[in-house]
Design a protein around this motif. Sequence first.
Motif, mmCIF file in Angstrom:
data_model
loop_
_atom_site.group_PDB
_atom_site.id
_atom_site.type_symbol
_atom_site.label_atom_id
_atom_site.label_comp_id
_atom_site.label_asym_id
_atom_site.label_seq_id
_atom_site.Cartn_x
_atom_site.Cartn_y
_atom_site.Cartn_z
ATOM 1 N N UNK A 218 3.288 -3.920 2.853
ATOM 2 C CA UNK A 218 2.157 -4.127 1.944
ATOM 3 C C UNK A 218 1.600 -5.543 2.020
ATOM 4 N N UNK A 219 2.356 -6.464 2.603
ATOM 5 C CA UNK A 219 1.928 -7.856 2.724
ATOM 6 C C UNK A 219 1.320 -8.166 4.087
ATOM 7 N N UNK A 220 1.351 -7.202 4.998
ATOM 8 C CA UNK A 220 0.918 -7.429 6.372
ATOM 9 C C UNK A 220 -0.411 -6.728 6.659
ATOM 10 N N UNK A 221 -1.221 -7.284 7.571
ATOM 11 C CA UNK A 221 -2.513 -6.664 7.917
ATOM 12 C C UNK A 221 -2.358 -5.571 8.969
ATOM 13 N N UNK A 222 -1.681 -4.508 8.587
ATOM 14 C CA UNK A 222 -1.372 -3.447 9.559
ATOM 15 C C UNK A 222 -2.008 -2.109 9.190
ATOM 16 N N UNK A 223 -2.863 -2.083 8.165
ATOM 17 C CA UNK A 223 -3.322 -0.792 7.670
ATOM 18 C C UNK A 223 -4.361 -0.118 8.570
ATOM 19 N N UNK A 224 -4.742 -0.775 9.676
ATOM 20 C CA UNK A 224 -5.620 -0.123 10.653
ATOM 21 C C UNK A 224 -4.838 0.436 11.840
ATOM 22 N N UNK A 225 -3.547 0.168 11.867
ATOM 23 C CA UNK A 225 -2.699 0.694 12.925
ATOM 24 C C UNK A 225 -2.228 2.105 12.561
ATOM 25 N N UNK A 226 -1.796 2.893 13.539
ATOM 26 C CA UNK A 226 -1.307 4.236 13.218
ATOM 27 C C UNK A 226 -0.101 4.190 12.281
ATOM 28 N N UNK A 227 -0.115 5.054 11.285
ATOM 29 C CA UNK A 227 1.002 5.152 10.347
ATOM 30 C C UNK A 227 1.416 6.596 10.159
ATOM 31 N N UNK A 228 2.334 6.815 9.246
ATOM 32 C CA UNK A 228 2.767 8.174 8.938
ATOM 33 C C UNK A 228 1.825 8.870 7.960
ATOM 34 N N UNK A 229 1.036 8.080 7.238
ATOM 35 C CA UNK A 229 0.096 8.632 6.265
ATOM 36 C C UNK A 229 -1.244 7.927 6.369
ATOM 37 N N UNK A 230 -2.268 8.611 5.870
ATOM 38 C CA UNK A 230 -3.586 8.022 5.683
ATOM 39 C C UNK A 230 -3.926 8.105 4.204
ATOM 40 N N UNK A 231 -4.567 7.065 3.696
ATOM 41 C CA UNK A 231 -4.986 7.027 2.291
ATOM 42 C C UNK A 231 -6.462 6.696 2.257
ATOM 43 N N UNK A 232 -7.235 7.578 1.647
ATOM 44 C CA UNK A 232 -8.674 7.346 1.529
ATOM 45 C C UNK A 232 -9.022 7.147 0.057
ATOM 46 N N UNK A 233 -9.860 6.141 -0.179
ATOM 47 C CA UNK A 233 -10.422 5.905 -1.502
ATOM 48 C C UNK A 233 -11.922 6.083 -1.388
ATOM 49 N N UNK A 234 -12.475 6.889 -2.276
ATOM 50 C CA UNK A 234 -13.906 7.190 -2.233
ATOM 51 C C UNK A 234 -14.412 7.362 -3.664
ATOM 52 N N UNK A 235 -15.733 7.460 -3.810
ATOM 53 C CA UNK A 235 -16.281 7.693 -5.145
ATOM 54 C C UNK A 235 -17.459 8.650 -5.073
ATOM 55 N N UNK A 236 -17.704 9.279 -6.196
ATOM 56 C CA UNK A 236 -18.876 10.149 -6.324
ATOM 57 C C UNK A 236 -20.073 9.305 -6.738
ATOM 58 N N UNK A 237 -21.140 9.253 -5.922
ATOM 59 C CA UNK A 237 -22.286 8.409 -6.290
ATOM 60 C C UNK A 237 -23.051 8.981 -7.478
#
Length: 237
Positions: A218-237
């Motif tokens: 969580x402290x490293x800039x690795x969230x663009x690398x392949x992982x075991x999960x994907x997390x998407x945050x979005x909103x309804x306009x």
Amino acid sequence: MDDEELRRSAALEDRHWWYAGRRALVRRLMRGVPAGRAIDVGPGPGGNAAVLRELGWAVTGVELTEMGARLCARRGVPVVRGDATRLPIADGRVDLVLSTDVWEHIEDHDAVAAESFRTLRPGGRLVVAVPAGKSMWSGHDVALGHVRRYERQELLDLVESHGFVVHDIASWNVLLRPVAKLRRAYGNDAATDEGRSEMEAVAAPINAGLRAAIAIESLLPVDRLPGLSLVVRAFRP
């Protein structure tokens, strides 16, 4: 997910490194977000719904199975029986739809995305976590009743096609992906019709080490690398 797997999840949820890491992820994603009314779609034993409640959200679980609803209610979280493709929630009623490790179980994930959009008020938020990477498919997925794993663009296209504006999409469990890939390649045969879930108790020192790996990530800039999960945050306009 069948009743046996739900019971196993409930027994592990409070102490297992993966569940602890996922709760920490939910806390981090919701940091600074004003609390309101939320639904947790497919809460299972209810750990993430309980996190939202601790953060001040008025949260209700929407759970398909009788066993899952019973386990969620044990945490004191209100829960209603319902199908993610036909949510028993009126239009535009909630400020947050949370769904972690659920969409991959459902053939008609377009209906799930559409229902999530329908139930959110304008400006309401969607937070979805799913298993990532078709190359990671194994007997673990078979055992858990998955029908797919997601690629990044596939998840983006799905969410955006139903009217959401994506805030961000990030990988999770990146540091442990090579370990999982090796284990699944040699110890969990996806070519068979049966599989074995990897969600099992581990020795305390190993559990602590794996929790530490998730915390360090969580402290490293690795969230663009392949992982075991994907997390998407979005909103309804």
